[in-house]
Design a protein around this motif. Structure first.
Motif, PDB file in Angstrom:
ATOM      1  N   LEU A   4       0.724  -1.189   0.089  1.00 33.61           N
ATOM      2  CA  LEU A   4       0.119  -0.112   0.072  1.00 33.61           C
ATOM      3  C   LEU A   4       0.928   1.263   0.002  1.00 33.61           C
ATOM      4  N   ALA A   5       2.119   1.187   0.514  1.00 32.29           N
ATOM      5  CA  ALA A   5       2.805   2.478   0.753  1.00 32.29           C
ATOM      6  C   ALA A   5       3.361   2.732  -0.661  1.00 32.29           C
ATOM      7  N   LEU A   6       3.769   1.502  -1.470  1.00 36.38           N
ATOM      8  CA  LEU A   6       4.146   1.623  -2.812  1.00 36.38           C
ATOM      9  C   LEU A   6       3.054   2.302  -3.664  1.00 36.38           C
ATOM     10  N   GLU A   7       2.118   1.632  -3.713  1.00 35.79           N
ATOM     11  CA  GLU A   7       0.911   2.203  -4.446  1.00 35.79           C
ATOM     12  C   GLU A   7       0.495   3.507  -4.174  1.00 35.79           C
ATOM     13  N   ALA A   8       0.407   4.017  -2.979  1.00 36.24           N
ATOM     14  CA  ALA A   8       0.334   5.362  -2.559  1.00 36.24           C
ATOM     15  C   ALA A   8       1.605   6.239  -3.068  1.00 36.24           C
ATOM     16  N   GLY A   9       2.632   5.970  -2.965  1.00 37.88           N
ATOM     17  CA  GLY A   9       3.848   6.468  -3.520  1.00 37.88           C
ATOM     18  C   GLY A   9       3.668   6.633  -4.911  1.00 37.88           C
ATOM     19  N   ASP A  10       3.288   5.776  -5.754  1.00 35.94           N
ATOM     20  CA  ASP A  10       3.128   6.167  -7.290  1.00 35.94           C
ATOM     21  C   ASP A  10       2.193   7.085  -7.570  1.00 35.94           C
ATOM     22  N   ASN A 100      -0.454  -1.918  22.629  1.00 37.73           N
ATOM     23  CA  ASN A 100      -0.129  -1.615  24.019  1.00 37.73           C
ATOM     24  C   ASN A 100       0.644  -0.630  24.221  1.00 37.73           C
ATOM     25  N   GLY A 101       0.557   0.591  23.185  1.00 34.27           N
ATOM     26  CA  GLY A 101       1.349   1.789  23.168  1.00 34.27           C
ATOM     27  C   GLY A 101       2.539   1.654  22.457  1.00 34.27           C
ATOM     28  N   VAL A 102       2.985   0.622  21.926  1.00 35.86           N
ATOM     29  CA  VAL A 102       4.413   0.491  21.240  1.00 35.86           C
ATOM     30  C   VAL A 102       4.062   0.328  19.684  1.00 35.86           C
ATOM     31  N   PRO A 103       5.032   0.969  18.928  1.00 31.21           N
ATOM     32  CA  PRO A 103       4.741   0.762  17.492  1.00 31.21           C
ATOM     33  C   PRO A 103       5.705  -0.634  17.033  1.00 31.21           C
ATOM     34  N   GLN A 104       4.764  -1.620  16.707  1.00 35.59           N
ATOM     35  CA  GLN A 104       5.494  -2.938  16.458  1.00 35.59           C
ATOM     36  C   GLN A 104       6.019  -3.146  14.937  1.00 35.59           C
ATOM     37  N   ARG A 105       5.080  -2.584  14.124  1.00 32.23           N
ATOM     38  CA  ARG A 105       5.604  -2.620  12.841  1.00 32.23           C
ATOM     39  C   ARG A 105       5.532  -1.456  12.205  1.00 32.23           C
ATOM     40  N   GLY A 106       6.194  -1.382  11.221  1.00 23.00           N
ATOM     41  CA  GLY A 106       6.180   0.071  10.431  1.00 23.00           C
ATOM     42  C   GLY A 106       6.637   0.036   8.915  1.00 23.00           C
ATOM     43  N   VAL A 107       6.241   0.747   8.126  1.00 25.47           N
ATOM     44  CA  VAL A 107       6.839   1.091   6.738  1.00 25.47           C
ATOM     45  C   VAL A 107       6.946   2.633   6.654  1.00 25.47           C
ATOM     46  N   VAL A 108       8.092   2.839   5.953  1.00 23.21           N
ATOM     47  CA  VAL A 108       8.503   4.316   5.788  1.00 23.21           C
ATOM     48  C   VAL A 108       8.963   4.269   4.382  1.00 23.21           C
ATOM     49  N   TYR A 109       8.544   4.936   3.389  1.00 14.64           N
ATOM     50  CA  TYR A 109       8.708   4.783   2.255  1.00 14.64           C
ATOM     51  C   TYR A 109       8.837   6.294   1.621  1.00 14.64           C
ATOM     52  N   ALA A 110      10.006   6.598   0.910  1.00 13.30           N
ATOM     53  CA  ALA A 110      10.437   7.741   0.482  1.00 13.30           C
ATOM     54  C   ALA A 110      10.323   7.899  -1.252  1.00 13.30           C
ATOM     55  N   PRO A 111       9.340   8.091  -1.545  1.00 17.45           N
ATOM     56  CA  PRO A 111       9.109   7.748  -3.093  1.00 17.45           C
ATOM     57  C   PRO A 111      10.091   8.496  -4.053  1.00 17.45           C
ATOM     58  N   LYS A 113      12.796   9.337  -3.319  1.00 21.66           N
ATOM     59  CA  LYS A 113      14.407   9.064  -2.872  1.00 21.66           C
ATOM     60  C   LYS A 113      14.406   7.444  -3.353  1.00 21.66           C
ATOM     61  N   GLY A 114      13.257   6.818  -3.698  1.00 22.22           N
ATOM     62  CA  GLY A 114      13.497   5.557  -3.858  1.00 22.22           C
ATOM     63  C   GLY A 114      13.960   4.566  -2.588  1.00 22.22           C
ATOM     64  N   ARG A 115      13.693   5.209  -1.288  1.00 27.03           N
ATOM     65  CA  ARG A 115      14.250   4.579  -0.292  1.00 27.03           C
ATOM     66  C   ARG A 115      12.971   3.915   0.432  1.00 27.03           C
ATOM     67  N   MET A 116      13.036   2.632   0.842  1.00 24.89           N
ATOM     68  CA  MET A 116      11.908   1.805   1.533  1.00 24.89           C
ATOM     69  C   MET A 116      12.426   1.168   2.814  1.00 24.89           C
ATOM     70  N   PHE A 117      11.874   1.494   3.930  1.00 24.86           N
ATOM     71  CA  PHE A 117      12.411   0.997   5.103  1.00 24.86           C
ATOM     72  C   PHE A 117      11.074   0.362   5.778  1.00 24.86           C
ATOM     73  N   PHE A 118      11.181  -1.040   6.440  1.00 28.20           N
ATOM     74  CA  PHE A 118      10.090  -1.764   6.966  1.00 28.20           C
ATOM     75  C   PHE A 118      10.679  -2.546   8.029  1.00 28.20           C
ATOM     76  N   THR A 119       9.754  -3.123   8.825  1.00 26.57           N
ATOM     77  CA  THR A 119      10.047  -4.251   9.756  1.00 26.57           C
ATOM     78  C   THR A 119       9.485  -5.396   9.253  1.00 26.57           C
ATOM     79  N   PRO A 131      15.117  -3.147  -7.067  1.00 26.45           N
ATOM     80  CA  PRO A 131      14.090  -2.416  -7.361  1.00 26.45           C
ATOM     81  C   PRO A 131      12.745  -2.636  -6.791  1.00 26.45           C
ATOM     82  N   LEU A 132      11.891  -1.758  -6.642  1.00 26.26           N
ATOM     83  CA  LEU A 132      10.656  -1.853  -5.882  1.00 26.26           C
ATOM     84  C   LEU A 132       9.602  -2.353  -6.636  1.00 26.26           C
ATOM     85  N   ASP A 133       9.273  -3.672  -6.149  1.00 25.19           N
ATOM     86  CA  ASP A 133       8.143  -4.121  -6.853  1.00 25.19           C
ATOM     87  C   ASP A 133       6.909  -4.390  -5.710  1.00 25.19           C
ATOM     88  N   LYS A 134       5.792  -3.948  -6.448  1.00 23.52           N
ATOM     89  CA  LYS A 134       4.561  -4.077  -5.417  1.00 23.52           C
ATOM     90  C   LYS A 134       4.301  -5.309  -4.891  1.00 23.52           C
TER      91      LYS A 134
END
Length: 256
Positions: A4-10, A100-111, A113-119, A131-134
């Motif tokens: 979804l992050a990639l689709e939104a980034g497009d 429970n107050g803690v971010p357990q999973r996350g995706v940060v996509y900088a479209p 810059k083409g940088r994708m970080f996730f857990t 290459p970033l493939d959906k």
């Protein structure tokens, strides 16, 4: 969440590369563009389909801000709208899962810059390097915070929200290099070891920070309140954050 992050980034990049786009003001006078709204629609629809029973909080839907749950998804479809408007590239798509107050999973996509970080499923953080493939995850590199040299620290601070209070706090450290970055990329620069510490003496909301916080936790980093160095938690009233510090644990934190 990654797809979804990639689709939104497009969609964001389609609007970013247009000759012009409309800029509106929200009730708090912060800017919003068609890219924020289009990305929000894509992510919200996808998350509601994938997680029908999980509360969804998103910056662009004010009605969601009154919801409260121990487990929730929290989204900033375009973090760094000012960077987007000025075409500086330092904007991200942020999607996080909080328990429970803690971010357990996350995706940060900088479209831009083409940088994708996730857990990963086990919480460890990676940067996707191929290459970033959906439809399929490419090569990934595990993230790990730096072993900081406290006599020569690498500091990252906000590009659009830098102030004297931030500079005063940074002045307590022996700084080798200082860089500025927009949006949640600052968390990711600490997660990759490109920076040792990111102090934030300014207003942020949980949707600005949760995804980057999850990535940093997955790289061995920490995020604490500025005032008492207790862990920064989520699900607070109005989803507003206190000032905070994101850092590699090898940094000798100074008092505010």
């Amino acid at each position: 969440m990654r797809r979804l992050a990639l689709e939104a980034g497009d969609k964001i990049m389609e609007i970013y590369q247009a000759d012009d786009f409309e800029i509106k003001s929200k009730s708090d006078d912060s800017p919003v563009t068609a890219a924020d709204e289009a990305a929000d629609a894509i992510i919200s629809a996808g998350l509601r389909a994938a997680f029908p029973d999980v509360t969804l909080v998103t910056e662009e839907q004010a009605a969601s801000h009154s919801q409260r749950a121990e487990t929730f998804l929290i989204v900033d479809p375009l973090d760094g709208t000012k960077e987007f408007i000025h075409r500086r590239g330092d904007f991200t798509v942020n999607i996080a899962y909080v328990e429970n107050g803690v971010p357990q999973r996350g995706v940060v996509y900088a479209p831009a810059k083409g940088r994708m970080f996730f857990t990963l499923a086990d919480g460890r953080a990676v940067e996707e390097t191929g290459p970033l493939d959906k439809d399929s995850i490419g090569d990934t590199a595990p993230l790990s915070v730096s072993q900081a040299d406290n006599s020569a620290l690498l500091v990252v601070a906000s590009k659009s929200h830098r102030d004297q209070a931030t500079d005063d706090y940074i002045g307590k450290y022996a700084v080798k290099d200082m860089k500025s970055a927009g949006s949640s990329l600052k968390f990711c620069l600490v997660a990759t070891g490109e920076a040792d510490i990111y102090p934030r003496v300014g207003r942020t909301m949980e949707w600005d920070t949760a995804a980057g916080h999850a990535v940093l936790l997955g790289a061995g980093g920490q995020v604490v309140r500025f005032d008492d160095h207790s862990p920064l938690t989520y699900g607070k009233e109005d989803y507003a954050n206190p000032f905070f510090i994101a850092y590699a644990p090898s940094v000798d934190l100074k008092e505010a």
